[in-house]
Design a protein around this motif. Structure first.
Motif: not given
Length: 211
Positions: A71-74, A108-115, A160-163
């Protein structure tokens, strides 16, 4: 954040990363099916991953966040903050036309968040996090201090998660819009508060005063 006063905007990656490292607990927000989901997760910057770097951390496998990804995240990081009294401004004596405000520093860091759940990568993340937060201690704890089978069990309980950061935004509202005498008054007033939080903000206002 995009509409913040340009006077308060900070774009230097080194400054933004420094705040993230100093205050790593992020408020991580995603939108899914019309609802907002917020989590509070320590993240660390990895500037080597992607053109704008990445933020990396982990959540419990029981956390309802990661099944919703990607998902997109901040990610929001809060630095020093403090109430500012108009009584600290020498200019208040001229006409009394001053009001309180609040100073703060945020990223604020905006981007694509994945697991991900690769155990080798998860173990590396735990090493990195523990090394960063234990380094200043006289007897730092290491992941290797725990029995290997126990760590293996713990690894199975996290994800794990990565933005992947697409855009960084920084706002340092530290009285830059005041005249020098008022900024000096803010520093004096904050220091008189006698709290670590006020002292941290005073340092930022002082830096803006001499910039």
């Amino acid at each position: 954040m995009a509409n913040a006063n340009r006077q308060f905007q900070v774009t230097d990656p080194a400054v933004l990363h420094a705040l993230v490292r100093a205050q790593p607990l992020a408020t991580l927000v995603i939108a899914h099916d019309g609802a907002l989901h917020a989590n509070h997760i320590p993240l660390y910057p990895d500037p080597t991953r992607g053109p704008n770097g990445s933020l990396i951390g982990h959540v419990a496998r029981a956390n309802t966040l990661w099944p919703l990804l990607p998902q997109q995240a901040v990610a929001v990081f809060h630095g020093p903050q403090a109430y500012v009294s108009p009584s600290w401004y020498p200019s208040k004596a001229l006409d009394g036309k001053q009001v309180p405000t609040w100073n703060y520093a945020t990223v604020h860091a905006h981007g694509a968040l994945s697991a991900f759940d690769d155990p080798v990568r998860l173990r590396a993340i735990l090493h990195t996090l523990s090394e960063q937060h234990e380094a200043h201690r006289p007897d730092p704890w290491s992941i290797d201090d725990a029995p290997p089978d126990y760590i293996d069990k713990m690894l199975r309980a996290i994800v794990g998660i990565e933005l992947a950061v697409e855009r960084w935004e920084g706002v340092w509202k530290v009285s830059q819009n005041r005249v020098d005498t008022d900024r000096a008054g803010v520093v004096q007033g904050l220091m008189a508060e006698g709290t670590p939080a006020a002292a941290d903000m005073a340092a930022l206002v002082r830096a803006a005063l001499v910039a």
